[in-house]
Scaffold this motif. Structure first.
Motif, PDB file in Angstrom:
ATOM      1  N   ARG A  35       7.289  65.713  34.261  1.00  0.00           N
ATOM      2  CA  ARG A  35       6.232  64.703  34.185  1.00  0.00           C
ATOM      3  C   ARG A  35       6.627  63.466  35.002  1.00  0.00           C
ATOM      4  O   ARG A  35       7.735  62.941  34.887  1.00  0.00           O
ATOM      5  N   SER A  36       5.711  62.979  35.807  1.00  0.00           N
ATOM      6  CA  SER A  36       6.009  61.831  36.677  1.00  0.00           C
ATOM      7  C   SER A  36       5.962  60.502  35.938  1.00  0.00           C
ATOM      8  O   SER A  36       6.457  59.499  36.437  1.00  0.00           O
ATOM      9  N   ASP A  37       5.320  60.481  34.748  1.00  0.00           N
ATOM     10  CA  ASP A  37       5.205  59.228  34.007  1.00  0.00           C
ATOM     11  C   ASP A  37       6.286  59.086  32.937  1.00  0.00           C
ATOM     12  O   ASP A  37       6.177  58.245  32.046  1.00  0.00           O
ATOM     13  N   VAL A  38       7.317  59.945  33.015  1.00  0.00           N
ATOM     14  CA  VAL A  38       8.408  59.909  32.022  1.00  0.00           C
ATOM     15  C   VAL A  38       9.703  59.503  32.726  1.00  0.00           C
ATOM     16  O   VAL A  38      10.040  60.037  33.785  1.00  0.00           O
ATOM     17  N   ALA A  39      10.414  58.560  32.136  1.00  0.00           N
ATOM     18  CA  ALA A  39      11.757  58.193  32.603  1.00  0.00           C
ATOM     19  C   ALA A  39      12.717  58.422  31.450  1.00  0.00           C
ATOM     20  O   ALA A  39      12.322  58.391  30.269  1.00  0.00           O
TER      21      ALA A  39
ATOM     22  N   PRO B 153      18.328  58.085  23.812  1.00  0.00           N
ATOM     23  CA  PRO B 153      19.152  58.694  22.761  1.00  0.00           C
ATOM     24  C   PRO B 153      18.758  58.106  21.412  1.00  0.00           C
ATOM     25  O   PRO B 153      18.438  56.920  21.298  1.00  0.00           O
ATOM     26  N   SER B 154      18.735  58.941  20.390  1.00  0.00           N
ATOM     27  CA  SER B 154      18.281  58.476  19.065  1.00  0.00           C
ATOM     28  C   SER B 154      19.163  57.356  18.524  1.00  0.00           C
ATOM     29  O   SER B 154      18.696  56.493  17.768  1.00  0.00           O
ATOM     30  N   GLU B 155      20.447  57.328  18.912  1.00  0.00           N
ATOM     31  CA  GLU B 155      21.351  56.299  18.397  1.00  0.00           C
ATOM     32  C   GLU B 155      21.065  54.929  19.005  1.00  0.00           C
ATOM     33  O   GLU B 155      21.594  53.910  18.539  1.00  0.00           O
ATOM     34  N   ASN B 156      20.258  54.864  20.049  1.00  0.00           N
ATOM     35  CA  ASN B 156      19.904  53.581  20.657  1.00  0.00           C
ATOM     36  C   ASN B 156      18.703  52.933  19.984  1.00  0.00           C
ATOM     37  O   ASN B 156      18.223  51.883  20.446  1.00  0.00           O
ATOM     38  N   LYS B 157      18.247  53.516  18.865  1.00  0.00           N
ATOM     39  CA  LYS B 157      17.120  52.925  18.155  1.00  0.00           C
ATOM     40  C   LYS B 157      17.447  51.501  17.699  1.00  0.00           C
ATOM     41  O   LYS B 157      16.589  50.620  17.670  1.00  0.00           O
ATOM     42  N   ARG B 158      18.749  51.295  17.364  1.00  0.00           N
ATOM     43  CA  ARG B 158      19.161  49.966  16.883  1.00  0.00           C
ATOM     44  C   ARG B 158      19.024  48.878  17.953  1.00  0.00           C
ATOM     45  O   ARG B 158      18.984  47.676  17.645  1.00  0.00           O
ATOM     46  N   ASP B 159      18.995  49.273  19.250  1.00  0.00           N
ATOM     47  CA  ASP B 159      18.929  48.294  20.332  1.00  0.00           C
ATOM     48  C   ASP B 159      17.502  47.978  20.765  1.00  0.00           C
ATOM     49  O   ASP B 159      17.308  47.132  21.657  1.00  0.00           O
ATOM     50  N   MET B 160      16.536  48.603  20.164  1.00  0.00           N
ATOM     51  CA  MET B 160      15.151  48.421  20.625  1.00  0.00           C
ATOM     52  C   MET B 160      14.612  47.034  20.291  1.00  0.00           C
ATOM     53  O   MET B 160      13.623  46.592  20.892  1.00  0.00           O
TER      54      MET B 160
ATOM     55  N   GLU C 255       5.668  54.167  25.327  1.00  0.00           N
ATOM     56  CA  GLU C 255       5.927  55.137  24.262  1.00  0.00           C
ATOM     57  C   GLU C 255       7.395  55.543  24.347  1.00  0.00           C
ATOM     58  O   GLU C 255       7.886  55.885  25.433  1.00  0.00           O
ATOM     59  N   PHE C 256       8.102  55.464  23.232  1.00  0.00           N
ATOM     60  CA  PHE C 256       9.520  55.776  23.200  1.00  0.00           C
ATOM     61  C   PHE C 256       9.742  57.092  22.461  1.00  0.00           C
ATOM     62  O   PHE C 256       9.204  57.299  21.357  1.00  0.00           O
ATOM     63  N   VAL C 257      10.521  57.982  23.079  1.00  0.00           N
ATOM     64  CA  VAL C 257      10.885  59.256  22.463  1.00  0.00           C
ATOM     65  C   VAL C 257      12.385  59.215  22.206  1.00  0.00           C
ATOM     66  O   VAL C 257      13.185  59.089  23.146  1.00  0.00           O
ATOM     67  N   LEU C 258      12.781  59.309  20.937  1.00  0.00           N
ATOM     68  CA  LEU C 258      14.188  59.269  20.562  1.00  0.00           C
ATOM     69  C   LEU C 258      14.698  60.697  20.426  1.00  0.00           C
ATOM     70  O   LEU C 258      14.252  61.443  19.539  1.00  0.00           O
ATOM     71  N   ALA C 259      15.588  61.094  21.312  1.00  0.00           N
ATOM     72  CA  ALA C 259      16.050  62.486  21.356  1.00  0.00           C
ATOM     73  C   ALA C 259      17.490  62.589  20.885  1.00  0.00           C
ATOM     74  O   ALA C 259      18.325  61.759  21.237  1.00  0.00           O
ATOM     75  N   GLU C 260      17.745  63.644  20.097  1.00  0.00           N
ATOM     76  CA  GLU C 260      19.103  63.922  19.656  1.00  0.00           C
ATOM     77  C   GLU C 260      19.762  65.004  20.493  1.00  0.00           C
ATOM     78  O   GLU C 260      20.981  65.058  20.581  1.00  0.00           O
ATOM     79  N   ASN C 261      18.952  65.886  21.104  1.00  0.00           N
ATOM     80  CA  ASN C 261      19.510  66.981  21.907  1.00  0.00           C
ATOM     81  C   ASN C 261      18.586  67.270  23.094  1.00  0.00           C
ATOM     82  O   ASN C 261      17.486  66.721  23.190  1.00  0.00           O
TER      83      ASN C 261
END
Length: 769
Positions: free
Chosen positions: A693-697, A732-739, A751-757
């Motif tokens: 997807r071109s709109d995803v970083a 990364p899901s662990e970066n939720k604290r920095d949002m 839109e934020f996607v928090l991924a663990e794997n």
């Protein structure tokens, strides 16, 4: 041998020999009464010396028994009741009995017969005495040569010995021994012995005085010249007088507020200065040392402004954003209001150049109404720059800490240590090690400078340290500081800073009014995005100054009343845009994913391209990648090989195909642990043919098991994606604290996607089949 009754006049500190004529001053009542009695009778009086000259009322035990019978020749009354009398010694006599002591001593005296037959032995003794006396006269120079001639011609040996004894400067005990010697032979022998001893003393004195004269000749000459110079300076009104200077030091010491230890030390140094010659080289060292001791604020403390609302208002006036630092300062003020004896915090502001670290320290001092002092540590290599030099060295000075305290004039300033990460160590010592004592709250209440040599209390100081990065700060020093990171400003924050501070400042510096130069928000936004790329605002300020210069010239040269700078005509003032921000790909593509990177000047996007070619399983990495990124790529390939069956990829793809991973802009070095999932996603897309997807970083590190590890610099990366037009960001899901660091207006648009794997990453990043 005859006896007679005579009045007694006790003598203090003086001895009268027969044939000796001398003036005596008489003041004691008994002595005056004895004189009056002698004048009534036949002017004959008995003179005997006291054993102790300090006794005012002597008893018979205090007076020598053998004395001289004398005739009073003249008597004169002086003012004050004292009588001056002229007496002439007649002969020796011994006091046999004290008859009365009513108003004066009346004594029975026995006259001695001094007649002696001349012989060869007496002749030899007399010649020896005369020769020694002549030598003594030459060495001592206490009596004129004429007196010597009158003494030598005397034929009577008894009279000769008495005359010589009367001219010698001897102790009372020695003179009394000569007076006690009734026999002429004994007298001459005693006199010969005394003269020999006196000659030895005179010879020794002559040697010593000669040696001292040679040593002191130059010093004495300089002394006289200096005294003459002082007299001339005094006449001319010159104030360079040591006594005046010392008086000024003492007055400063009395008027100032100094600890007991410093008062004692200064008084000791002043005493040394008083005893020392003005021409001595050490006087300058002592003066400088006293000046430093008196100039330091040992007990001077400024009163803090503890009104938190006012302090918050001042901080907001000077700086936009920087909430974490402002909050920390307000917390400190709140605790200071509750606990007066709190030690000053040690804050370390870490961030890229131009984000306002130094100016923030000035604002803190203004908010608290404290003195502000700054010391730059960039390039410092000498430990003595911190702790000072020993006073034994030429040109010794205190270190920068003590110099700063003197400049501030108070014991509790805001002290800024700038560029602490730029210090280095060499053979002269490690200045960072010397700073451990300064920045340790448990030690800095007794900071010892090598020059001052007295403990100085630094615990009340509010220390603010600045650095561009914490990696160059030694760990023991870092452990003593509270690290606060200034990440840089967003585009929106820069617009606000430019509107509130920079534009007005540059208008005033260039003599422009608000009507003469107008800049809209859209113009500022274009100026920031197209002409500056930095974390701070220094280059932004320089760019605004350039616009002001161009506008000023137009107003003066073309006689314009005002100039409006717009988005359309900005290039007229600044030329073509210097920077072009990447835009998101319009169409989904195979083997191209968008990563996010952190740089010193903020965040940036990182397009990652992957191409699959026939080959022998080589992995080609291009784009100036660092070691960490190369390892991330290899870890991603290993993960893909372990999951090849799940991804519907041939198991032997690594043997028959070459994989080329490229990051554009190859001239720019890139490194970091946050591109792992980006490269893995692009490789999987290229191997499977599925589009990304071109709109995803995305940003995050990958492990061999496919886990997504946390990264740093989230705020800068998200802002970069937002500028590029990205709609979805995989984190990364662990970066939720920095949002929480991300501005609220930016969070709403993304839109934020928090991924663990990796499964969750691929699910979001790849287009559905």
């Amino acid at each position: 041998m005859t006896t007679r009754k005579l009045p007694l006049l006790p003598l203090r500190g003086i001895m009268v020999f027969p044939y000796m004529i001398i003036h005596l001053d008489v003041g004691r009542e008994k002595s005056i009464a004895a004189l009056e009695e002698a004048m009534v009778q036949d002017r004959i009086i008995m003179l005997a010396a006291q054993k102790d000259a300090s006794t005012d009322n002597p008893t018979p035990e205090d007076i020598f028994k053998i004395g001289t019978v004398a005739e009073v020749k003249q008597l004169l009354k002086l003012p004050g009741g004292t009588i001056r009398v002229l007496v002439e010694g007649l002969y020796r006599a011994e006091i046999t009995e004290y008859v009365t002591d009513s108003s004066h001593y009346e004594v029975e005296v026995k006259e001695f017969n001094e007649e002696s037959e001349p012989n060869l032995e007496l002749e030899a003794l007399s010649r020896a005495v005369i020769h020694q006396f002549e030598q003594w006269v030459k060495l001592s120079k206490k009596i004129p040569p004429e007196t010597l001639v009158s003494v030598v011609v005397v034929e009577d040996l008894g009279r000769l010995s008495d005359l010589i004894a009367s001219h010698l400067t001897l102790k009372i005990e020695d003179k009394q021994e000569l007076l006690n010697a009734i026999e002429v032979k004994d007298r001459l022998e005693k006199l010969c012995e005394i003269l020999s001893r006196e000659m030895e003393i005179l010879e020794l004195e002559k040697k010593i005085s000669g040696r001292v004269r040679k040593q002191m000749e130059k010093t004495q000459k300089e002394y006289y010249l200096r005294e003459q110079l002082k007299a001339i300076q005094k006449e001319l009104g010159d104030k360079d007088d040591k006594t005046v200077e010392i008086a000024e030091y003492r007055k400063k010491l009395e008027d100032g507020n100094y600890p007991e230890e410093i008062i004692e030390r200064v008084n000791k140094e002043i005493s040394r200065l008083e005893k020392m010659s003005s021409s001595s080289a050490e006087t300058g060292v002592i003066r400088t040392y006293i000046d430093w001791l008196l100039a330091l604020p040992w007990n001077e403390v400024t009163e803090d402004r503890l009104d938190i609302n006012v302090a918050e208002e001042v901080l907001n006036q000077d700086h936009y954003g920087l909430e974490e630092v402002k909050e920390r300062i307000l917390e400190y003020l709140a605790i200071r209001k509750l606990a007066d004896n709190m030690k000053g915090p040690i804050l370390c502001l870490v961030g890229p150049p131009g984000v306002g670290k130094t100016s923030l320290a000035r604002s803190i001092a203004r908010a608290m109404q404290r003195k502000f002092v700054r010391a730059s540590l960039g390039g410092v290599r000498d430990e003595a720059e911190i702790r000072g030099h020993r006073r034994t060295y030429v040109g010794a000075m205190p270190g920068r800490i003590i110099q700063g305290m003197k400049t501030s004039g108070s014991k509790n300033p805001v002290f800024l240590l700038d560029e602490i990460d730029k210090m280095n160590a060499d053979f002269r010592g490690d200045p960072s090690a010397a700073l451990l004592e300064v920045l340790d709250p448990e030690q800095n209440n007794t900071f010892s400078d090598h020059y001052i040599e007295a403990p100085f209390d630094l615990s009340k100081v509010l220390w603010i340290v600045t650095a561009n990065g914490i990696h160059n700060i030694p760990r023991p020093l870092r452990d003593r500081m509270e690290i606060i990171t200034l990440a840089g400003y967003t585009e929106e924050e820069k617009i606000q800073i430019a509107k509130r501070y920079l534009v007005d400042k540059q208008r005033k510096e260039h003599g422009l009014s608000e009507k003469q130069l107008q800049l809209s928000d859209a113009t500022l936004k274009k100026l920031i995005s197209d002409y500056t790329r930095e974390a701070g605002v220094r280059n932004l300020e320089r760019t605004i100054a350039k616009v002001c210069r161009k506008v000023a010239r137009q107003i003066v040269q073309e006689d314009k009343k005002s100039v409006k700078v717009t988005v359309q005509n900005l290039h007229v003032f600044l030329g073509a845009a210097k920077y072009q921000h990447r835009k998101a790909e319009e169409n989904h593509q195979v083997g191209v994913s968008t990563g996010l990177a952190w740089t010193e000047v903020g965040g940036d996007v990182l397009p990652t391209e992957v191409t699959i070619m026939k080959g022998k399983g080589n992995l080609i990495l291009t784009g100036q990648l660092g070691d960490v990124m190369k390892e991330s790529a290899q870890a991603g390939i290993s993960y893909i090989r372990s999951r090849a069956e799940e991804f519907n990829i041939p198991a032997d793809f690594h043997e028959k195909q070459d994989i080329h991973i490229h990051l554009p802009e190859g001239a720019i070095p890139k490194d970091g642990p946050s591109a792992g999932i980006t490269m893995a996603t692009a490789v999987i897309s290229a191997l499977t043919g599925r589009k990304v997807r071109s709109d995803v970083a995305m940003t995050g590190e990958i492990t061999l098991r496919g886990r997504v590890l946390p990264i740093g610099g989230l705020k800068e990366k998200v802002l970069a994606a937002h500028r590029m037009g990205i709609k979805t960001i995989i984190l990364p899901s662990e970066n939720k604290r920095d949002m929480d660091e991300i501005p609220a207006n930016v969070r709403k648009q993304l839109e934020f996607v928090l991924a663990e794997n990796m499964d969750e990453v691929l699910k979001c990043a790849l287009v559905s089949e």
